[in-house]
Design a protein around this motif. Sequence first.
Motif, mmCIF file in Angstrom:
data_model
loop_
_atom_site.group_PDB
_atom_site.id
_atom_site.type_symbol
_atom_site.label_atom_id
_atom_site.label_comp_id
_atom_site.label_asym_id
_atom_site.label_seq_id
_atom_site.Cartn_x
_atom_site.Cartn_y
_atom_site.Cartn_z
ATOM 1 N N PRO A 1 0.835 -1.203 0.000
ATOM 2 C CA PRO A 1 0.000 0.000 0.000
ATOM 3 C C PRO A 1 0.871 1.255 0.000
ATOM 4 C CG PRO A 1 0.154 -0.866 2.214
ATOM 5 C CD PRO A 1 0.898 -1.845 1.327
ATOM 6 N N GLU A 2 0.277 2.389 -0.325
ATOM 7 C CA GLU A 2 1.015 3.638 -0.246
ATOM 8 C C GLU A 2 1.390 3.902 1.206
ATOM 9 O OE1 GLU A 2 -0.905 6.932 -2.034
ATOM 10 O OE2 GLU A 2 -1.134 5.974 -3.990
ATOM 11 N N SER A 3 2.547 4.510 1.411
ATOM 12 C CA SER A 3 3.004 4.734 2.781
ATOM 13 C C SER A 3 3.820 6.010 2.875
ATOM 14 C CB SER A 3 3.853 3.556 3.256
ATOM 15 O OG SER A 3 4.985 3.384 2.425
ATOM 16 N N LEU B 1 3.850 -8.163 14.932
ATOM 17 C CA LEU B 1 3.101 -7.751 13.753
ATOM 18 C C LEU B 1 1.595 -7.733 14.013
ATOM 19 C CD1 LEU B 1 5.006 -9.633 10.887
ATOM 20 C CD2 LEU B 1 5.164 -7.219 11.519
ATOM 21 N N SER B 2 1.144 -8.593 14.902
ATOM 22 C CA SER B 2 -0.292 -8.671 15.195
ATOM 23 C C SER B 2 -0.800 -7.452 15.944
ATOM 24 C CB SER B 2 -0.588 -9.924 16.030
ATOM 25 O OG SER B 2 -0.278 -11.094 15.307
ATOM 26 N N ASN B 3 0.113 -6.690 16.527
ATOM 27 C CA ASN B 3 -0.313 -5.574 17.375
ATOM 28 C C ASN B 3 0.189 -4.208 16.913
ATOM 29 O OD1 ASN B 3 -1.738 -6.927 19.788
ATOM 30 N ND2 ASN B 3 0.160 -8.104 19.624
ATOM 31 N N ILE B 4 0.624 -4.119 15.675
ATOM 32 C CA ILE B 4 1.137 -2.833 15.200
ATOM 33 C C ILE B 4 -0.002 -1.880 14.832
ATOM 34 C CG2 ILE B 4 3.328 -3.782 14.371
ATOM 35 C CD1 ILE B 4 2.160 -3.694 11.534
ATOM 36 N N LYS B 5 0.326 -0.592 14.839
ATOM 37 C CA LYS B 5 -0.631 0.440 14.415
ATOM 38 C C LYS B 5 -0.678 0.531 12.889
ATOM 39 C CE LYS B 5 0.712 3.188 18.451
ATOM 40 N NZ LYS B 5 1.432 4.434 18.868
ATOM 41 N N GLY B 6 0.455 0.269 12.271
ATOM 42 C CA GLY B 6 0.556 0.394 10.823
ATOM 43 C C GLY B 6 0.153 -0.871 10.095
ATOM 44 N N LYS B 7 0.678 -1.031 8.884
ATOM 45 C CA LYS B 7 0.377 -2.196 8.052
ATOM 46 C C LYS B 7 1.638 -3.044 7.894
ATOM 47 C CE LYS B 7 -3.231 0.081 5.290
ATOM 48 N NZ LYS B 7 -3.161 1.424 5.906
ATOM 49 N N PHE B 8 1.437 -4.322 7.573
ATOM 50 C CA PHE B 8 2.591 -5.171 7.296
ATOM 51 C C PHE B 8 2.312 -6.092 6.121
ATOM 52 C CE2 PHE B 8 0.384 -8.279 10.084
ATOM 53 C CZ PHE B 8 0.567 -9.457 9.358
ATOM 54 N N LEU B 9 3.398 -6.432 5.421
ATOM 55 C CA LEU B 9 3.381 -7.475 4.391
ATOM 56 C C LEU B 9 4.523 -8.417 4.737
ATOM 57 C CD1 LEU B 9 2.940 -7.179 0.553
ATOM 58 C CD2 LEU B 9 4.751 -8.606 1.518
ATOM 59 N N LEU B 10 4.174 -9.677 4.948
ATOM 60 C CA LEU B 10 5.138 -10.708 5.346
ATOM 61 C C LEU B 10 5.253 -11.750 4.246
ATOM 62 C CD1 LEU B 10 6.776 -12.395 7.578
ATOM 63 C CD2 LEU B 10 4.554 -13.387 8.159
ATOM 64 N N THR B 11 6.485 -12.122 3.886
ATOM 65 C CA THR B 11 6.711 -13.221 2.949
ATOM 66 C C THR B 11 7.452 -14.329 3.671
ATOM 67 O OG1 THR B 11 8.766 -12.165 2.188
ATOM 68 C CG2 THR B 11 6.778 -11.757 0.901
ATOM 69 N N ILE B 12 7.014 -15.562 3.468
ATOM 70 C CA ILE B 12 7.620 -16.696 4.161
ATOM 71 C C ILE B 12 7.249 -17.989 3.447
ATOM 72 C CG2 ILE B 12 5.708 -17.140 5.763
ATOM 73 C CD1 ILE B 12 7.988 -17.344 7.976
ATOM 74 N N GLU C 1 0.659 4.807 12.377
ATOM 75 C CA GLU C 1 -0.463 4.463 11.507
ATOM 76 C C GLU C 1 -0.097 4.612 10.037
ATOM 77 O OE1 GLU C 1 -3.871 6.696 12.650
ATOM 78 O OE2 GLU C 1 -4.167 5.597 14.537
ATOM 79 N N HIS C 2 0.863 5.481 9.735
ATOM 80 C CA HIS C 2 1.265 5.713 8.345
ATOM 81 C C HIS C 2 2.488 4.885 7.930
ATOM 82 C CE1 HIS C 2 3.345 8.858 10.831
ATOM 83 N NE2 HIS C 2 4.396 8.393 10.156
ATOM 84 N N THR C 3 2.867 3.886 8.746
ATOM 85 C CA THR C 3 4.036 3.052 8.454
ATOM 86 C C THR C 3 3.623 1.722 7.822
ATOM 87 O OG1 THR C 3 5.271 3.978 10.324
ATOM 88 C CG2 THR C 3 6.039 1.878 9.448
ATOM 89 N N VAL C 4 4.387 1.291 6.821
ATOM 90 C CA VAL C 4 4.220 -0.036 6.232
ATOM 91 C C VAL C 4 5.508 -0.816 6.462
ATOM 92 C CG1 VAL C 4 3.959 -1.365 4.107
ATOM 93 C CG2 VAL C 4 2.548 0.661 4.485
ATOM 94 N N PHE C 5 5.381 -1.972 7.104
ATOM 95 C CA PHE C 5 6.522 -2.845 7.341
ATOM 96 C C PHE C 5 6.537 -3.970 6.309
ATOM 97 C CE2 PHE C 5 5.586 -1.101 11.551
ATOM 98 C CZ PHE C 5 6.849 -0.718 11.992
ATOM 99 N N PHE C 6 7.696 -4.188 5.689
ATOM 100 C CA PHE C 6 7.894 -5.364 4.851
ATOM 101 C C PHE C 6 8.805 -6.309 5.610
ATOM 102 C CE2 PHE C 6 10.633 -7.405 1.465
ATOM 103 C CZ PHE C 6 9.752 -8.457 1.258
ATOM 104 N N ALA C 7 8.300 -7.521 5.882
ATOM 105 C CA ALA C 7 9.060 -8.507 6.658
ATOM 106 C C ALA C 7 9.347 -9.735 5.798
ATOM 107 C CB ALA C 7 8.275 -8.916 7.908
ATOM 108 N N ASP C 8 10.626 -10.025 5.618
ATOM 109 C CA ASP C 8 11.056 -11.211 4.872
ATOM 110 C C ASP C 8 12.044 -11.981 5.748
ATOM 111 O OD1 ASP C 8 11.505 -13.045 2.812
ATOM 112 O OD2 ASP C 8 13.186 -11.867 2.030
ATOM 113 N N PRO C 9 11.555 -12.602 6.825
ATOM 114 C CA PRO C 9 12.438 -13.282 7.777
ATOM 115 C C PRO C 9 12.987 -14.587 7.205
ATOM 116 C CG PRO C 9 10.169 -13.766 8.315
ATOM 117 C CD PRO C 9 10.130 -12.761 7.184
ATOM 118 N N PRO C 10 13.985 -15.175 7.866
ATOM 119 C CA PRO C 10 14.429 -16.521 7.465
ATOM 120 C C PRO C 10 13.243 -17.473 7.443
ATOM 121 C CG PRO C 10 15.960 -15.577 9.034
ATOM 122 C CD PRO C 10 14.793 -14.632 8.973
#
Length: 251
Positions: free
Chosen positions: A24-26, A198-209, A166-175
């Motif tokens: 999403p836009e951030s 990640l379940s409790n953040i104010k912003g958004k996240f996209l996780l790849t695994i 609220e305006h933050t987007v996290f991209f998470a690509d953990p091991p």
Amino acid sequence: MLKPPISRMGGKSKLRKVIIEMLPESTCYVELFFGAGWVYFGKEPSKIEVVNDVDKELINMFKMIKHHGPEMERLLKYEFSGRGIFEEYKNCTLEYLTDINRAIRFLYLINYSFASKGDHYGYGTTTLPNQKMFKETYLEPIRDRLQNTFVESLSFEEIIEKYDREHTVFFADPPYYETAGYNNEFGEKEQLILFKKLSNIKGKFLLTINDHERIRELYKDFNIKEVEVVYSVSRQTDARGKYKELIITNY
């Protein structure tokens, strides 16, 4: 789209177009596990950007590219692909190297090793040695892209706490879950901590695994997209082929 200066195990070169389309836009974009940075170097810059990785040598390399790119390019012109050079770099004592020399060492070992793991010299009978390191302007676009980016080397928990808005987007690509081959330990404990954060953040996240029953169970209340990725770099033929991965979002 820019290409990163290195490749890394689990890198998102094959998935980055899909990921970028889903982001999403951030105002503030944060990568928790930077690695090679395929998504970061492929996306349009956000107003505020943060890249983070606990690998000190990786972060030092990007720091030196950002601040001393021309000098690195000058020194790289004198390098070539050689097993002896590779072994010298691999076995040298880091404390005797300058930060620039450490960055060149790291860049060399990743680019000239099998599967970009930095441990075994990569060679072949049908492919040329990696040529990009010898180009005079090799690092210039990477340096320009990093100019307005905060480069961190903290735990993912600390980064989430510091940058979550609220305006933050996290991209998470953990091991990947229950997958060997990573330099830093990331087991069940770390996966659970990441899930809770990640379940409790104010912003958004996209996780790849990787697609794993345990991961599906943990993130069952979020949006899960299944994708297939072809992996071809492996010493074992039976380890090559299509694998399922998950893209998980809270939006």
